[in-house]
Design a protein around this motif. Structure first.
Motif, PDB file in Angstrom:
ATOM      1  N   SER A   1      14.157   1.419  -2.767  1.00 57.92           N
ATOM      2  CA  SER A   1      13.075   1.686  -2.898  1.00 57.92           C
ATOM      3  C   SER A   1      12.033   0.857  -3.796  1.00 57.92           C
ATOM      4  O   SER A   1      10.726   0.680  -3.514  1.00 57.92           O
ATOM      5  CB  SER A   1      12.996   3.151  -3.409  1.00 57.92           C
ATOM      6  N   TYR A   2      12.508   0.491  -4.857  1.00 60.68           N
ATOM      7  CA  TYR A   2      11.905  -0.525  -5.879  1.00 60.68           C
ATOM      8  C   TYR A   2      11.799  -1.730  -5.034  1.00 60.68           C
ATOM      9  O   TYR A   2      10.475  -2.575  -5.279  1.00 60.68           O
ATOM     10  CB  TYR A   2      12.578  -0.802  -6.973  1.00 60.68           C
TER      11      TYR A   2
ATOM     12  N   VAL B   1       9.040  -2.309  -1.602  1.00 64.30           N
ATOM     13  CA  VAL B   1       7.452  -2.437  -1.831  1.00 64.30           C
ATOM     14  C   VAL B   1       6.843  -3.097  -2.756  1.00 64.30           C
ATOM     15  O   VAL B   1       5.882  -3.477  -2.665  1.00 64.30           O
ATOM     16  CB  VAL B   1       7.170  -0.656  -2.561  1.00 64.30           C
TER      17      VAL B   1
ATOM     18  N   PRO C   1       3.343   3.666  -1.792  1.00 69.44           N
ATOM     19  CA  PRO C   1       4.045   4.178  -3.168  1.00 69.44           C
ATOM     20  C   PRO C   1       5.483   4.058  -2.980  1.00 69.44           C
ATOM     21  O   PRO C   1       5.944   4.402  -1.924  1.00 69.44           O
ATOM     22  CB  PRO C   1       3.364   5.468  -3.546  1.00 69.44           C
ATOM     23  N   PHE C   2       6.122   3.525  -4.236  1.00 74.88           N
ATOM     24  CA  PHE C   2       7.679   3.464  -3.997  1.00 74.88           C
ATOM     25  C   PHE C   2       8.158   4.947  -4.027  1.00 74.88           C
ATOM     26  O   PHE C   2       9.296   4.805  -3.399  1.00 74.88           O
ATOM     27  CB  PHE C   2       8.152   2.640  -5.316  1.00 74.88           C
ATOM     28  N   TYR C   3       7.641   6.098  -4.507  1.00 74.58           N
ATOM     29  CA  TYR C   3       8.119   7.105  -4.331  1.00 74.58           C
ATOM     30  C   TYR C   3       8.014   7.857  -2.964  1.00 74.58           C
ATOM     31  O   TYR C   3       8.801   8.546  -2.618  1.00 74.58           O
ATOM     32  CB  TYR C   3       7.407   8.182  -5.379  1.00 74.58           C
TER      33      TYR C   3
ATOM     34  N   SER D   1       0.765  -1.049   0.129  1.00 80.60           N
ATOM     35  CA  SER D   1      -0.199  -0.010  -0.144  1.00 80.60           C
ATOM     36  C   SER D   1       0.858   1.379  -0.166  1.00 80.60           C
ATOM     37  O   SER D   1       0.328   2.348  -0.124  1.00 80.60           O
ATOM     38  CB  SER D   1      -0.802   0.007   1.208  1.00 80.60           C
TER      39      SER D   1
END
Length: 334
Positions: free
Chosen positions: A201-202, A205, A150-152, A148
Motif C-alpha cells: 500500500s505504501y 502509491v 490515497p494510500f488508504y 492521485s
C-alpha cells in the motif's frame, strides 16, 4: 566544519526539548484535562483522594495537585530518563509497549520506503534514457495516476481482494500466533505475509513520484557539459550512467528518503488501523480512543523524535556523500 556539527546537534536537542514541552502542554489543553475521567472513576470506587492522587502520580510521574511548573519539571525529568509513565489501559510502562510496537511499524515503513525508492530510481533512470518513448509515456501516465490515489484507498482494495476475496494474505496481525519459535523460517515467512499488504500500500502509491523525480533529475544531468565531456573522452555508456548520471541524479533524493522515513512513522495510523496491524500508529489511535494519556503522550513523543532524528541524520550525512556541501562548491560532483 566542527561548528556546523555542533550547531546541528544543539538544534536537535532544542527541538526535542520543544516537542516534549509541546506534548506536555497540548495534553493539558484537552477538554477536562488529563485523568479527569479516571479520577472520577476512582473516587466512585470509594478510594480516598490521597490514594487517587497517588495512583495518578504513578501513571504520569507527576503530582496532580502540584503546581503546573512542578508537574512540568517532574515530567521532563522522567522523560529524559526514558520513563514515560504507565499506560492506563495496559497497566504497564509506556516504554515497554512502545518497544513492543515500534519494530513492526519500523519494519513496514523501512521496507516500503526502500522498495519505493529503489523501484522509482530504476524506472526513472530508464525513462530518462528513453525519453519520449512509449515506455516513458506509459510509465509517466501510470505514475501520475498512482500519485492521485490515497494510500488508504489502495489499502482497502488490497485488503478486499487479496485477503477477503482471494485469501492470499492474512487480513490482520503481524504473525501467526500459533508459531512459537520466533527464530524459525516459518515465523519469518509469516511476518512477511502479514506485512505484505501494508508494505504494498505504501510502496505502490509512492513509487510513481520517485520515478518522476529521478527522471527529471537524470534528464537534467544528461544535459550537463561534464556528461558530454565524458562521452568525448570515450567513456562507456555504462560508466557514464552509473558514475556520472545516476550518482548526481540520486543525490537530491537522499534527504527526501530520510525525511519520508520519519513522516511515515507518523502516517501509519490509518494504515495500521485498516490492517489491524499493532504498531505505533495503532497504539496511538487506541490511546486516543481510550483516553490513555500517558500512552498518547509517549507514542506521540517517540514518533516526533524519530522525525527529528531523521532530519538530523540527513543533515550530517549529506555532506559526506556530496563533498560540495561541506566545501561550498557548486560544481558537479564527479
Amino acid at each position: 566544519m566542527v561548528n556546523y556539527y555542533v550547531r546541528r546537534t544543539a538544534r536537535v536537542f532544542v527541538t526535542i526539548f520543544a516537542v516534549m514541552s509541546l506534548t506536555f502542554g497540548l495534553i493539558r489543553l484537552l477538554p477536562g484535562g488529563p485523568f479527569t475521567q479516571l479520577r472520577v472513576q476512582l473516587l466512585r470506587q470509594g478510594l480516598p483522594p490521597e490514594e487517587v492522587n497517588k495512583q495518578i502520580a504513578n501513571l504520569q510521574n507527576v503530582q496532580p495537585d502540584a503546581p503546573l511548573w512542578v508537574q512540568y519539571f517532574d515530567y521532563m525529568s522522567a522523560a529524559l530518563q526514558l520513563d514515560l509513565g504507565q499506560s492506563i489501559h495496559y497497566s504497564r510502562p509506556v516504554v515497554d509497549i512502545v518497544a513492543r510496537a515500534a519494530p513492526w511499524t519500523i519494519f513496514i515503513v523501512v521496507v516500503s520506503t526502500v522498495l519505493m525508492f529503489a523501484g522509482g530510481i530504476v524506472l526513472g533512470a530508464i525513462q530518462a534514457y528513453w525519453e519520449g518513448s512509449r515506455f516513458d509515456t506509459a510509465v509517466s501516465s501510470v505514475s501520475i495516476a498512482g500519485m492521485s490515489i490515497p494510500f488508504y484507498v489502495l489499502a482497502i482494495l488490497l485488503l478486499l481482494f487479496f485477503s477477503y476475496r482471494w485469501s492470499l494474505f492474512p487480513p490482520s496481525g503481524t504473525a501467526d500466533p500459533s508459531i512459537e519459535n520466533q527464530w524459525s523460517l516459518e515465523y519469518v515467512i509469516s511476518v512477511i505475509r502479514h506485512g505484505a499488504l501494508p508494505i504494498l500500500s505504501y510502496t505502490i502509491v509512492g513509487v510513481g513520484a520517485q520515478a518522476l523525480a529521478m527522471r527529471g533529475n537524470s534528464i537534467q544531468v544528461l544535459g550537463e557539459d561534464f556528461v558530454e565531456v565524458a562521452r568525448l573522452r570515450g567513456l562507456s555508456d555504462g560508466r557514464i550512467a552509473t558514475r556520472y548520471v545516476a550518482r548526481n541524479a540520486i543525490l537530491p533524493m537522499y534527504t527526501g528518503f530520510l525525511l519520508l522515513l520519519g513522516f511515515r512513522l507518523g502516517g501509519t495510523i490509518i494504515l495500521e488501523q485498516i490492517f489491524n496491524y499493532p504498531g505505533l500508529g495503532l497504539e496511538l489511535l487506541n490511546a486516543v480512543n481510550r483516553n490513555d494519556y500517558p500512552m498518547m503522550m509517549g507514542t506521540f513523543l517517540v514518533i516526533t523524535v524519530a522525525l527529528v532524528v531523521g532530519v538530523y541524520i540527513a543533515d550530517l550525512t549529506y555532506g559526506k556523500i556530496d563533498p560540495r556541501i561541506s566545501k561550498g562548491d557548486s560544481s558537479e560532483a564527479y
